[in-house]
Design a protein around this motif. Structure first.
Motif, PDB file in Angstrom:
ATOM      1  N   UNK A  82      27.684  36.318  45.372  1.00 44.73           N
ATOM      2  CA  UNK A  82      29.048  36.223  46.263  1.00 44.73           C
ATOM      3  C   UNK A  82      29.204  37.524  46.671  1.00 44.73           C
ATOM      4  N   UNK A  83      28.945  38.447  46.200  1.00 44.72           N
ATOM      5  CA  UNK A  83      29.033  39.978  46.286  1.00 44.72           C
ATOM      6  C   UNK A  83      28.262  40.237  47.293  1.00 44.72           C
ATOM      7  N   UNK A  84      26.807  39.737  47.271  1.00 44.57           N
ATOM      8  CA  UNK A  84      25.724  40.154  48.441  1.00 44.57           C
ATOM      9  C   UNK A  84      26.191  39.460  49.726  1.00 44.57           C
ATOM     10  N   UNK A  85      26.822  38.266  49.702  1.00 44.83           N
ATOM     11  CA  UNK A  85      27.347  37.580  50.931  1.00 44.83           C
ATOM     12  C   UNK A  85      28.514  38.216  51.587  1.00 44.83           C
ATOM     13  N   UNK A  86      29.193  38.870  50.928  1.00 45.75           N
ATOM     14  CA  UNK A  86      30.740  39.240  51.381  1.00 45.75           C
ATOM     15  C   UNK A  86      30.934  40.968  51.467  1.00 45.75           C
ATOM     16  N   UNK A  87      29.921  41.432  51.676  1.00 45.19           N
ATOM     17  CA  UNK A  87      30.138  43.184  51.809  1.00 45.19           C
ATOM     18  C   UNK A  87      30.945  43.561  52.904  1.00 45.19           C
ATOM     19  N   UNK A  88      31.446  42.494  53.946  1.00 39.80           N
ATOM     20  CA  UNK A  88      32.164  42.857  55.083  1.00 39.80           C
ATOM     21  C   UNK A  88      33.115  41.819  55.344  1.00 39.80           C
ATOM     22  N   UNK A  89      33.657  41.072  54.065  1.00 41.34           N
ATOM     23  CA  UNK A  89      34.729  40.083  54.344  1.00 41.34           C
ATOM     24  C   UNK A  89      36.100  40.799  53.623  1.00 41.34           C
ATOM     25  N   UNK A  90      36.905  41.083  54.745  1.00 38.72           N
ATOM     26  CA  UNK A  90      37.875  42.028  54.360  1.00 38.72           C
ATOM     27  C   UNK A  90      38.854  41.173  53.677  1.00 38.72           C
ATOM     28  N   UNK A  91      39.682  41.870  52.760  1.00 38.03           N
ATOM     29  CA  UNK A  91      40.885  41.069  51.944  1.00 38.03           C
ATOM     30  C   UNK A  91      41.652  42.181  51.690  1.00 38.03           C
ATOM     31  N   UNK A  92      43.064  41.871  51.309  1.00 33.53           N
ATOM     32  CA  UNK A  92      43.858  43.127  50.735  1.00 33.53           C
ATOM     33  C   UNK A  92      43.480  43.357  49.057  1.00 33.53           C
ATOM     34  N   UNK A  93      43.573  44.500  48.665  1.00 31.02           N
ATOM     35  CA  UNK A  93      43.491  45.104  47.363  1.00 31.02           C
ATOM     36  C   UNK A  93      44.910  45.111  47.048  1.00 31.02           C
ATOM     37  N   UNK A  94      45.219  44.951  45.900  1.00 30.62           N
ATOM     38  CA  UNK A  94      46.311  44.894  45.141  1.00 30.62           C
ATOM     39  C   UNK A  94      46.831  45.849  43.949  1.00 30.62           C
ATOM     40  N   UNK A  95      47.950  46.443  43.893  1.00 31.09           N
ATOM     41  CA  UNK A  95      48.469  47.028  42.693  1.00 31.09           C
ATOM     42  C   UNK A  95      49.844  46.316  42.422  1.00 31.09           C
ATOM     43  N   UNK A  96      50.405  46.153  41.336  1.00 34.54           N
ATOM     44  CA  UNK A  96      51.666  45.445  40.930  1.00 34.54           C
ATOM     45  C   UNK A  96      51.852  44.268  41.596  1.00 34.54           C
ATOM     46  N   UNK A  97      50.634  43.491  42.189  1.00 29.88           N
ATOM     47  CA  UNK A  97      50.901  42.187  43.119  1.00 29.88           C
ATOM     48  C   UNK A  97      51.366  42.466  44.273  1.00 29.88           C
ATOM     49  N   UNK A  98      51.506  43.743  44.455  1.00 31.09           N
ATOM     50  CA  UNK A  98      51.746  44.435  46.021  1.00 31.09           C
ATOM     51  C   UNK A  98      50.742  44.734  46.942  1.00 31.09           C
ATOM     52  N   UNK A  99      50.347  44.404  48.002  1.00 35.92           N
ATOM     53  CA  UNK A  99      49.250  44.705  48.894  1.00 35.92           C
ATOM     54  C   UNK A  99      49.155  46.177  48.921  1.00 35.92           C
ATOM     55  N   UNK A 100      48.046  46.748  48.657  1.00 38.19           N
ATOM     56  CA  UNK A 100      47.904  48.121  48.707  1.00 38.19           C
ATOM     57  C   UNK A 100      46.837  48.770  49.618  1.00 38.19           C
TER      58      UNK A 100
END
Length: 456
Positions: free
Chosen positions: A141-159
């Motif tokens: 999954x990592x190899x196939x998605x190096x440019x698949x963007x998503x939000x990273x979170x802290x405190x379940x808030x988008x960071x």
């Protein structure tokens, strides 16, 4: 049949016998019990404690019992107290008096200790293999998605914006540490208690180094009292299993959130989902929820054994029989959870459009907007405040930073120029994070190569 009847003049009360018996669960050990007996009796023959002919005859009988159990020709009977007495009684029944020499120089205490170690050692390797297979799926999954963007979170808030590869890479590291813990446990536990006797060794000239070697141990244990009363390796194993389940539970929690209607980051395969008996629209993440729920079950096994062992004086005490049932259950639970979780993530689909939109609409590029101002001469603390005003403006207008006009940017801070849009694009935000361990494709590909080498 009991191995200890000579000193007693009355039969054990039936309830006491049932309470005391362990064959209902320790029959799981039949292979380990016979394997240990084969090594023990081979050593007895080589040491001249019994004759070579007797040793060979007993070995032949034990191998036949093992074959018959595994092929279904011999059923383990619960009329015996434990698996040890069943095997020995069956051997005597088949070989006569020579079978009675099997237990020479051995106590049931060191026999039980050996069986549990052999079984646990096998299961440590089995859990490790399950984790290795899970890591292979995560790496794919990592190899196939190096440019698949998503939000990273802290405190379940988008960071800040990251990629699927980077997010899954965090779990790769967790499960890699889990395998490292299993390796440490295997190394530390790999010493043979056979020959410790009841607690003080034996007067027979046993060759403990030989039995240890025959059974694949690094050597014999060095204190006979500790040998029969040690359950540290089980506590360590249950602790490692609990940590594995904690990692699976964290991952499951995210799968459950991502699967919700509000997020719609993923689509679970039908084979790993269930529906509702009343609501036809539902597609529930039951596997992830059950993994999360079963974590407490494994924690319970760890706490149970710690509690059992905390007040036991040296050496063996019957309390230690309580080490088995919940350990077996914890092992089976973890192996089942890892296997099912692996299948679930291997078949799920990512909704890349929703993930990217979520990252844009959650102001995950706000830090990069602040960095833009810093690079243009604004002190970071001031830049932080300016971007805070930008975010407040966007919230009021229900737009993202990407949607603001340049005039609106300049109204809040005249330093902004046309290049702000490139500076805060998700692509730029991710790709400029180049340090090892960061989410850029350049950094991720370095890590992926390390992960590939590790799995080799």
């Amino acid at each position: 049949m009991k191995l200890w009847g000579g000193r007693f003049t009355k039969e054990t009360d039936k309830l006491v016998n049932n309470f005391n018996a362990s064959i209902s669960f320790d029959q799981k050990f039949y292979k380990q019990d016979i394997t240990g007996s084969l090594a023990h009796v081979e050593m007895l023959g080589k040491q001249g404690i019994i004759t070579e002919a007797e040793s060979l005859e007993i070995q032949k009988g034990l191998k036949a019992i093992l074959f018959d159990i595994e092929t279904g020709l011999l059923e383990i009977s619960d009329e015996y107290e434990d698996i040890h007495s069943f095997v020995e009684a069956t051997l005597i029944e088949r070989t006569g008096d020579v079978g009675k020499k099997l237990h020479t120089g051995r106590s049931r205490n060191d026999q039980v200790a050996l069986d549990m170690k052999l079984y646990t050692r096998d299961e440590v390797l089995a859990v490790d293999e399950e984790l290795k297979e899970l890591l292979q799926v995560i790496l794919r999954i990592m190899k196939e998605n190096t440019e698949t963007y998503m939000p990273g979170f802290t405190h379940l808030q988008k960071a800040q914006p990251v990629t699927i590869a980077h997010h899954f890479g965090a779990y790769f590291e967790m499960f890699k540490r889990d395998r490292s813990r299993l390796f440490d446990i295997h190394e530390r536990m790999n010493y043979c208690p056979l020959g410790a006797g009841a607690l003080a060794g034996t007067t027979y000239p046993l060759d403990r180094e030989l039995t240890a070697k025959l059974l694949g141990f690094a050597g014999p244990t060095l204190n006979s009292m500790d040998s029969v009363s040690d359950r540290d390796y089980l506590i360590e194993f249950l602790s490692a299993l609990s940590t594995i389940m904690m990692h699976l539970s964290r991952f499951s929690e995210e799968i459950i959130i991502w699967n919700s209607n509000e997020y719609r980051f993923i689509e679970l395969d039908d084979a790993y989902s269930t529906g509702s008996s009343i609501m036809p629209q539902k597609k529930n993440p039951d596997i992830a929820e059950l993994v999360r729920g079963k974590t407490g079950r494994v924690y319970g096994a760890l706490v149970s054994l710690l509690t059992t062992m905390k007040g036991i004086p040296l050496a063996y005490n019957k309390d230690m029989q309580e080490d088995k049932e919940f350990t077996f259950d914890a092992i089976d639970t973890v192996k089942g959870c890892v296997s099912l979780f692996k299948g679930m993530i291997d078949t799920m689909k990512f909704n890349n459009t929703n993930m990217e939109a979520s990252a844009k609409n959650g102001f995950t590029n706000a830090t990069d907007a602040a960095d833009y101002l810093v690079k243009n001469g604004i002190p970071f603390r001031d830049a932080h405040g300016i971007v805070g005003q930008l975010v407040l403006f966007c919230i009021e207008k229900n737009i993202s930073l990407d949607d603001m006009t340049l005039a609106e940017y300049k109204t809040i801070c005249p330093v902004f120029k046309e290049d702000i849009y490139e500076a805060i694009s998700l692509k730029t935000c991710v790709e400029k994070r180049l340090t090892i361990g960061a989410p850029s494709p350049t950094a991720m590909n370095q890590v992926i190569k390390i992960c590939e080498d590790y799995l080799k």
